[in-house]
Design a protein around this motif. Structure first.
Motif, PDB file in Angstrom:
ATOM      1  N   ARG A 178       0.763  -1.181   0.062  1.00 20.04           N
ATOM      2  CA  ARG A 178      -0.028   0.007   0.047  1.00 20.04           C
ATOM      3  C   ARG A 178       1.069   1.262  -0.064  1.00 20.04           C
ATOM      4  N   SER A 179       1.994   1.512   0.932  1.00 19.07           N
ATOM      5  CA  SER A 179       2.672   2.376   0.946  1.00 19.07           C
ATOM      6  C   SER A 179       3.607   2.446  -0.471  1.00 19.07           C
ATOM      7  N   ASN A 180       3.818   1.725  -1.270  1.00 15.01           N
ATOM      8  CA  ASN A 180       4.419   1.651  -2.334  1.00 15.01           C
ATOM      9  C   ASN A 180       3.468   1.887  -3.579  1.00 15.01           C
ATOM     10  N   GLY A 181       2.149   2.463  -3.178  1.00 11.26           N
ATOM     11  CA  GLY A 181       1.291   2.553  -4.278  1.00 11.26           C
ATOM     12  C   GLY A 181       0.399   1.455  -4.863  1.00 11.26           C
ATOM     13  N   LYS A 182       0.703   0.600  -4.484  1.00  6.72           N
ATOM     14  CA  LYS A 182      -0.131  -0.763  -4.951  1.00  6.72           C
ATOM     15  C   LYS A 182      -1.647  -0.612  -4.665  1.00  6.72           C
ATOM     16  N   ALA A 183      -2.407  -0.816  -5.377  1.00  8.65           N
ATOM     17  CA  ALA A 183      -3.863  -1.168  -4.793  1.00  8.65           C
ATOM     18  C   ALA A 183      -4.034  -2.694  -4.442  1.00  8.65           C
ATOM     19  N   VAL A 184      -4.554  -3.001  -3.538  1.00  9.96           N
ATOM     20  CA  VAL A 184      -4.761  -4.418  -2.846  1.00  9.96           C
ATOM     21  C   VAL A 184      -6.142  -4.640  -2.717  1.00  9.96           C
ATOM     22  N   LEU A 185      -6.686  -5.596  -3.111  1.00 11.98           N
ATOM     23  CA  LEU A 185      -8.211  -6.094  -3.017  1.00 11.98           C
ATOM     24  C   LEU A 185      -8.031  -7.326  -2.032  1.00 11.98           C
ATOM     25  N   LEU A 186      -8.544  -7.316  -1.006  1.00 10.39           N
ATOM     26  CA  LEU A 186      -8.404  -8.370  -0.035  1.00 10.39           C
ATOM     27  C   LEU A 186      -9.604  -9.144   0.379  1.00 10.39           C
ATOM     28  N   VAL A 187      -9.689 -10.410   0.315  1.00 15.11           N
ATOM     29  CA  VAL A 187     -10.878 -11.428   0.859  1.00 15.11           C
ATOM     30  C   VAL A 187     -10.151 -11.740   2.118  1.00 15.11           C
ATOM     31  N   GLU A 188     -10.746 -11.520   3.090  1.00 15.29           N
ATOM     32  CA  GLU A 188     -10.352 -11.761   4.552  1.00 15.29           C
ATOM     33  C   GLU A 188     -11.625 -12.072   5.603  1.00 15.29           C
ATOM     34  N   GLN A 189     -11.588 -13.166   6.195  1.00 14.74           N
ATOM     35  CA  GLN A 189     -12.758 -13.506   7.271  1.00 14.74           C
ATOM     36  C   GLN A 189     -12.285 -13.080   8.582  1.00 14.74           C
ATOM     37  N   ARG A 190     -11.147 -12.608   9.028  1.00 12.81           N
ATOM     38  CA  ARG A 190     -10.810 -12.436  10.325  1.00 12.81           C
ATOM     39  C   ARG A 190     -10.750 -10.849  10.634  1.00 12.81           C
ATOM     40  N   ILE A 191     -11.728 -10.382  11.521  1.00  9.28           N
ATOM     41  CA  ILE A 191     -11.930  -9.065  11.733  1.00  9.28           C
ATOM     42  C   ILE A 191     -10.528  -8.153  12.090  1.00  9.28           C
ATOM     43  N   GLU A 192      -9.982  -8.830  13.169  1.00  9.73           N
ATOM     44  CA  GLU A 192      -8.661  -8.202  13.501  1.00  9.73           C
ATOM     45  C   GLU A 192      -7.740  -7.980  12.291  1.00  9.73           C
ATOM     46  N   ALA A 193      -7.689  -9.007  11.266  1.00 12.31           N
ATOM     47  CA  ALA A 193      -6.788  -8.813  10.009  1.00 12.31           C
ATOM     48  C   ALA A 193      -7.171  -7.862   9.427  1.00 12.31           C
ATOM     49  N   VAL A 194      -8.639  -7.576   9.197  1.00 11.91           N
ATOM     50  CA  VAL A 194      -8.956  -6.483   8.262  1.00 11.91           C
ATOM     51  C   VAL A 194      -8.826  -5.278   8.866  1.00 11.91           C
ATOM     52  N   LEU A 195      -9.036  -5.131  10.197  1.00 14.31           N
ATOM     53  CA  LEU A 195      -8.735  -3.781  10.894  1.00 14.31           C
ATOM     54  C   LEU A 195      -7.481  -3.398  10.763  1.00 14.31           C
ATOM     55  N   ALA A 196      -6.375  -4.197  10.769  1.00 14.77           N
ATOM     56  CA  ALA A 196      -5.114  -3.758  10.696  1.00 14.77           C
ATOM     57  C   ALA A 196      -4.463  -3.471   9.502  1.00 14.77           C
ATOM     58  N   VAL A 197      -5.477  -3.732   8.288  1.00 16.60           N
ATOM     59  CA  VAL A 197      -4.489  -3.382   6.982  1.00 16.60           C
ATOM     60  C   VAL A 197      -5.624  -2.562   5.997  1.00 16.60           C
ATOM     61  N   ALA A 198      -6.965  -2.752   6.274  1.00 15.00           N
ATOM     62  CA  ALA A 198      -7.871  -2.198   5.274  1.00 15.00           C
ATOM     63  C   ALA A 198      -8.251  -0.659   5.324  1.00 15.00           C
ATOM     64  N   ASP A 199      -8.331   0.071   4.332  1.00 17.98           N
ATOM     65  CA  ASP A 199      -8.852   1.361   4.400  1.00 17.98           C
ATOM     66  C   ASP A 199     -10.257   1.407   4.599  1.00 17.98           C
ATOM     67  N   ARG A 200     -10.854   0.570   3.580  1.00 18.64           N
ATOM     68  CA  ARG A 200     -12.317   0.472   3.554  1.00 18.64           C
ATOM     69  C   ARG A 200     -12.721  -0.979   3.371  1.00 18.64           C
ATOM     70  N   VAL A 201     -13.951  -1.245   3.900  1.00 19.19           N
ATOM     71  CA  VAL A 201     -14.583  -2.887   3.909  1.00 19.19           C
ATOM     72  C   VAL A 201     -15.701  -2.415   3.208  1.00 19.19           C
ATOM     73  N   CYS A 202     -15.736  -3.545   2.286  1.00 18.70           N
ATOM     74  CA  CYS A 202     -17.015  -3.698   1.393  1.00 18.70           C
ATOM     75  C   CYS A 202     -17.530  -5.251   1.758  1.00 18.70           C
ATOM     76  N   PHE A 203     -19.002  -4.933   2.278  1.00 21.30           N
ATOM     77  CA  PHE A 203     -19.696  -6.006   3.108  1.00 21.30           C
ATOM     78  C   PHE A 203     -20.468  -6.500   1.592  1.00 21.30           C
ATOM     79  N   ILE A 204     -20.335  -7.789   1.500  1.00 18.23           N
ATOM     80  CA  ILE A 204     -21.104  -8.732   0.506  1.00 18.23           C
ATOM     81  C   ILE A 204     -22.061  -9.680   1.090  1.00 18.23           C
TER      82      ILE A 204
END
Length: 232
Positions: A178-204
């Motif tokens: 992210r800091s190097n300007g890459k865009a990352v689309l992440l599928v993750e089930q663990r809430i703590e992992a999401v909160l640690a790295v994501a800028d936004r969360v899309c609920f499906i």
């Protein structure tokens, strides 16, 4: 940068993605969050051309990806790390990385950055990838995707089944991407992992985007996870 507009995908007669729209900018981590079967992996496969779009569009920097053969999508600058890693288990670490380089004919100089992020792989170059630990295999799967020098990286449950120290390593790499300007689309089930790295969360849910929220709001109101995903 990456846009999905009213994307519909079918499995047989069943519509598994229902008018999904989302966007992802450079230097941003967007997490797709939801129950098993909600459509998260299907979304990634549709972006990669592994599942055909019935209607709607996928674009990257205004380049139309919809309808491209799956082997052409990585050439546009999208790296994909599928759930389960999908390495060539009988090939060595080096041979798996070579396949990543070949996919987009990337300059070998990219390996310097790959080994900086995953130094253990330099020590394992001649080792058959199927004999690596689970964490090392995950690192190799990510490294192979990064050999494309992608502008967008799709990660499907990258921390699944990993020990805490390896989860921390994967988290740190995502933050550096992210800091190097890459865009990352992440599928993750663990809430703590999401909160640690994501800028936004899309609920499906059931193939439909229910909400997209800044992570800062979710940290202040974890009840939103219950409301949109039923998981906390």
């Amino acid at each position: 940068m990456l846009k999905l507009e009213d994307l519909n995908v079918y499995h047989g007669s069943s519509r598994t993605l229902k008018s999904v729209s989302l966007s992802l900018a450079s230097g941003e981590v967007l997490c797709l969050f939801g129950r098993n079967g909600a459509g998260k992996t299907t979304t990634l496969k549709a972006i990669m051309g592994l599942l055909p779009a019935h209607s709607g569009r996928v674009t990257l920097d205004d380049v139309e990806l919809t309808g491209l053969p799956a082997h052409e999508v990585p050439k546009c600058g999208i790296g994909y790390v599928p759930q389960g890693r999908r390495l060539f288990a009988e090939l060595t670490v080096e041979e798996n990385l070579e396949i990543g380089l070949m996919a987009r004919r990337t300059d070998r100089e990219i390996l310097t950055e790959v080994f900086r992020l995953f130094p253990v792989l330099r020590e394992r170059l001649t080792q058959v990838s199927g004999t690596l630990s689970g964490g090392e295999q995950q690192m190799l799967a990510m490294a192979r995707a990064l050999c494309l020098d992608p502008s967008v990286v799709l990660l499907d449950e990258p921390t699944e089944g990993l020990m805490p120290s390896m989860i921390a390593t994967i988290r740190d790499v995502i933050l550096e991407l992210r800091s190097n300007g890459k865009a990352v689309l992440l599928v993750e089930q663990r809430i703590e992992a999401v909160l640690a790295v994501a800028d936004r969360v899309c609920f499906i849910e059931n193939g439909t985007v229910k909400a997209t929220m800044p992570t800062a709001e979710l940290r202040a109101d974890l009840a939103s996870f219950r409301q949109y995903a039923g998981i906390v």
